[in-house]
Design an enzyme around this catalytic site. Structure first.
Site, PDB file in Angstrom:
ATOM      1  N   SER A 121      18.916 -16.300  13.482  1.00 53.22           N
ATOM      2  CA  SER A 121      18.130 -17.984  13.260  1.00 53.22           C
ATOM      3  C   SER A 121      19.292 -18.678  12.458  1.00 53.22           C
ATOM      4  O   SER A 121      20.407 -18.521  11.222  1.00 53.22           O
ATOM      5  CB  SER A 121      17.299 -18.451  11.965  1.00 53.22           C
ATOM      6  OG  SER A 121      17.188 -19.893  12.337  1.00 53.22           O
ATOM      7  N   TYR A 134      11.826 -17.157   5.362  1.00 45.64           N
ATOM      8  CA  TYR A 134      12.308 -17.169   6.247  1.00 45.64           C
ATOM      9  C   TYR A 134      14.142 -17.264   6.387  1.00 45.64           C
ATOM     10  O   TYR A 134      15.151 -15.846   7.204  1.00 45.64           O
ATOM     11  CB  TYR A 134      11.911 -18.241   7.010  1.00 45.64           C
ATOM     12  CG  TYR A 134      13.101 -18.444   8.819  1.00 45.64           C
ATOM     13  CD1 TYR A 134      12.301 -17.397   9.551  1.00 45.64           C
ATOM     14  CD2 TYR A 134      13.730 -19.127   9.535  1.00 45.64           C
ATOM     15  CE1 TYR A 134      12.328 -17.380  10.240  1.00 45.64           C
ATOM     16  CE2 TYR A 134      14.142 -19.162  10.117  1.00 45.64           C
ATOM     17  CZ  TYR A 134      13.380 -18.542  10.954  1.00 45.64           C
ATOM     18  OH  TYR A 134      13.716 -18.274  12.330  1.00 45.64           O
TER      19      TYR A 134
END
Length: 257
Positions: A121, A134
């Protein structure tokens, strides 16, 4: 024709990639924890990985591209996230990718070829506040990918790491609920994104074919990455501003006497 295995391929980016690989004539094995029967793959299970490796050997006779796409979303302030939250995020997002790489590296070495595509990501490169779990998990996937690029290169194995920013997908459904206020912001960003999974998949496929290591498939991510690298003071100012906003929201949650 390439032989391709995709994890998390039942929806979102995984499904979009599977459709594009298939449309051009590649043989694609789509796996997902939500699929029934032999297509079900829990990426945290070594037994499931062993079974899919045997299936690839039996049905494909080898593999050209492994796409470690499966993962979960996460968000929240550090003091709101439980130990169980951290364990779940790191187990799925980090060890899930590690398990795929560990499982298929011996096959790639036997072949003297192969391409590992790890979907991380933009959060693996840029690290906004209230996303520590995350960010940490996706940064680990970036580090894993870079390490394997150099480790496996002498065997003819190439590696790519995909770092998209927000795009429309069902990833928000995997949020754990530890910090609902912060998670609602992530849901709004995902649902309101200008780009969908198919647009991201098109760029990913092009860059995988080109053998690119770091794949930034959307303009927002490419711009943010350049700002962090070449105008760090602007990046820091933006991140501190986000932190200050979170502090105001945090104080607003405290009940008045």
């Amino acid at each position: 024709m390439k032989r391709v295995l995709i994890t998390g391929g039942a929806s979102g980016l995984g499904a979009a990639l599977a459709a594009r690989f298939t449309a051009r004539g590649d043989r694609v094995l789509v796996t997902d924890v939500n699929l029934p029967g032999p297509d079900r793959l829990d990426i945290t299970s070594e037994a499931d990985w062993a079974a899919v490796l045997q299936r690839v050997r039996d049905e494909f006779g080898g593999l050209d591209i492994l796409v470690n796409n499966a993962g979960i979303a996460a968000g929240g302030r550090i003091d709101r996230l439980s130990a169980e939250h951290w364990q779940r995020v790191l187990t799925v997002n980090v060890l899930g990718a590690v398990n795929g790489c560990r499982t298929f590296t011996p096959l790639f070495k036997e072949q003297g070829s192969g391409h590992v595509v790890n979907v991380a990501s933009a959060a693996g490169l840029m690290h906004p506040p209230s996303m520590s779990s995350y960010n940490a998990s996706k940064a680990a996937v970036v580090a894993l990918s870079e390490s394997l690029r150099y480790e496996l290169g002498p065997w003819g194995v190439t590696v790519s790491v995909v770092c998209p920013s927000f795009f429309r997908t069902n990833l928000a459904q995997s949020l754990s609920g530890d910090d609902p206020q912060m998670e609602q912001g992530a849901v709004r960003l995902i649902n309101g994104a200008r780009r969908g999974a198919d647009e991201i998949a098109a760029r990913v496929l092009r860059d995988v074919d080109a053998g690119r290591f770091l794949i930034l498939p959307d303009p927002d991510g490419r711009t943010a990455y350049r700002v962090k690298r070449f105008a760090r003071f602007l990046y820091d100012r933006k991140m501190f501003a986000l932190g200050a906003k979170i502090r105001r929201e945090d104080r607003a949650e405290v009940p008045h006497e």
